[in-house]
Enzyme design. Structure first.
Site, PDB file in Angstrom:
ATOM      1  N   LYS A  53      99.817  53.775  59.327  1.00 11.11           N
ATOM      2  CA  LYS A  53      98.383  53.525  59.167  1.00 11.11           C
ATOM      3  C   LYS A  53      97.914  53.926  57.773  1.00 11.11           C
ATOM      4  O   LYS A  53      97.184  53.173  57.108  1.00 11.11           O
ATOM      5  CB  LYS A  53      97.595  54.303  60.229  1.00 11.11           C
ATOM      6  CG  LYS A  53      97.701  53.744  61.628  1.00 11.11           C
ATOM      7  CD  LYS A  53      97.019  54.663  62.628  1.00 11.11           C
ATOM      8  CE  LYS A  53      97.149  54.109  64.044  1.00 11.11           C
ATOM      9  NZ  LYS A  53      96.620  55.026  65.066  1.00 11.11           N
ATOM     10  N   GLN A  97      94.480  60.277  67.016  1.00 14.49           N
ATOM     11  CA  GLN A  97      95.685  59.700  67.592  1.00 14.49           C
ATOM     12  C   GLN A  97      95.948  60.239  68.996  1.00 14.49           C
ATOM     13  O   GLN A  97      95.944  61.443  69.223  1.00 14.49           O
ATOM     14  CB  GLN A  97      96.886  60.006  66.685  1.00 14.49           C
ATOM     15  CG  GLN A  97      98.188  59.388  67.134  1.00 14.49           C
ATOM     16  CD  GLN A  97      98.170  57.872  67.052  1.00 14.49           C
ATOM     17  OE1 GLN A  97      97.656  57.296  66.099  1.00 14.49           O
ATOM     18  NE2 GLN A  97      98.740  57.228  68.050  1.00 14.49           N
ATOM     19  N   ASP A 120      88.650  52.880  66.882  1.00 13.39           N
ATOM     20  CA  ASP A 120      89.517  52.584  68.024  1.00 13.39           C
ATOM     21  C   ASP A 120      88.772  51.800  69.099  1.00 13.39           C
ATOM     22  O   ASP A 120      89.402  51.191  69.970  1.00 13.39           O
ATOM     23  CB  ASP A 120      90.055  53.879  68.638  1.00 13.39           C
ATOM     24  CG  ASP A 120      91.553  54.035  68.454  1.00 13.39           C
ATOM     25  OD1 ASP A 120      92.218  53.039  68.125  1.00 13.39           O
ATOM     26  OD2 ASP A 120      92.051  55.153  68.647  1.00 13.39           O
TER      27      ASP A 120
END
Length: 290
Positions: A53, A97, A120
């Site tokens: 990422k 995460q 997200d």
């Protein structure tokens, strides 16, 4: 008949290229979109994912902020970091995460993220926006699924879509996105009665149930588009030494003989997740800054 392979790597690369051009075009305004990623613990797969990422964020000209915390970090400390990132004007997107260590309530952490920085798309506010058709940040994997389906057939309107899986991360949001594309959508799952018959109705089948090769070739309607979200590790006897291989939720070889277009595993949906995360970060930056 052999299905067309939907190349997720190529579609993702094209999206990243377009995003890089857009980031460059707004650089003259002094805007550099920034993505903050928080990793708690030493999970090997998560570390690789976070590293990728950060690399792809920088490659398209965005700012990358990484925060790595030990596995025993108290929940209060993580929530305090999220609060600081919410207040940091250089940060347009925040991603914590998952999975988190057992002593941390993931839902509490997600709910603490500013919905306008929730790249997200997991915050309850963004879930509500999606369900009611309002603009908002959308979960990355479902967004990638729809993009891949549209790369095979640009107009999905009127198609009968079946989503196998009802998770909040993939199944439910991808169903909402397909409704927005004017599909007729059925959400099925492992307890649906006569699941094979339900799948055979689908012009577009999205498999996101988390069971290796559960969807067989004779479940596929001839000519259907098949999007396989599953990533499952199974033994690979051919390789020996206890090695494993990656397979999806669809029995690929069987389905390829029937479908019109299909995503492989790996190389299908997976590459789209980070690309869509970058798109969400750019969207968040534009929305926040007008």
């Amino acid at each position: 008949m052999s299905a067309t392979i939907i190349d997720g790597k190529a579609v993702a690369a094209d999206l990243r290229s377009r995003l890089a051009g857009e980031v460059e075009s707004i650089a003259g305004t002094g805007l550099t979109p920034g993505l903050a990623v928080v990793l708690v613990g030493e999970d090997a797969a998560s570390q690789v994912y976070v590293r990728n990422k950060a690399k792809q964020t920088r490659e398209i000209g965005m700012a990358s902020f990484e925060h790595r915390l030990s596995a025993d970090t108290p929940e209060t400390d993580l929530l305090a970091l999220v609060a600081r990132l919410n207040a940091d004007d250089a940060v347009d997107g925040i991603l914590v995460q998952l999975p988190l260590p057992d002593h941390i309530d993931a839902q509490k952490v997600i709910a603490a993220i500013d919905p306008d920085k929730d790249v997200d798309g997991f915050h309850p506010v963004n879930a509500g926006r999606l369900a009611t058709g309002l603009p908002g940040l959308v979960p990355c994997t479902p967004l990638g699924c729809v993009m891949l389906a549209k790369s095979a057939q640009a107009d999905l309107s009127g198609m009968e879509a079946v989503v196998v899986g009802r998770s909040n991360i993939v199944g439910k949001p991808v169903a909402q996105l397909l409704l927005a594309e004017n599909c007729t959508v059925t959400i099925a799952h492992s307890r649906s009665r006569d699941l094979p018959a339900i799948c055979r109705r689908a012009d577009l089948l999205v498999a996101a149930v988390g069971r290796p090769e559960m969807v067989r070739g004779d479940w596929i309607r001839p000519g259907a588009i098949v999007i396989d979200v599953g990533i499952n590790r199974v033994p690979n006897p051919d390789a020996g030494g206890g090695k494993t291989r990656l397979v999806g939720d669809v029995a690929f070889a069987e389905a390829r003989a029937v479908a019109g277009a299909i995503t492989p595993v790996p190389g299908g949906v997976g590459p789209m997740t980070i690309a869509c995360l970058l798109q969400n970060t750019l969207t968040a930056a534009r929305q926040r800054r007008g």
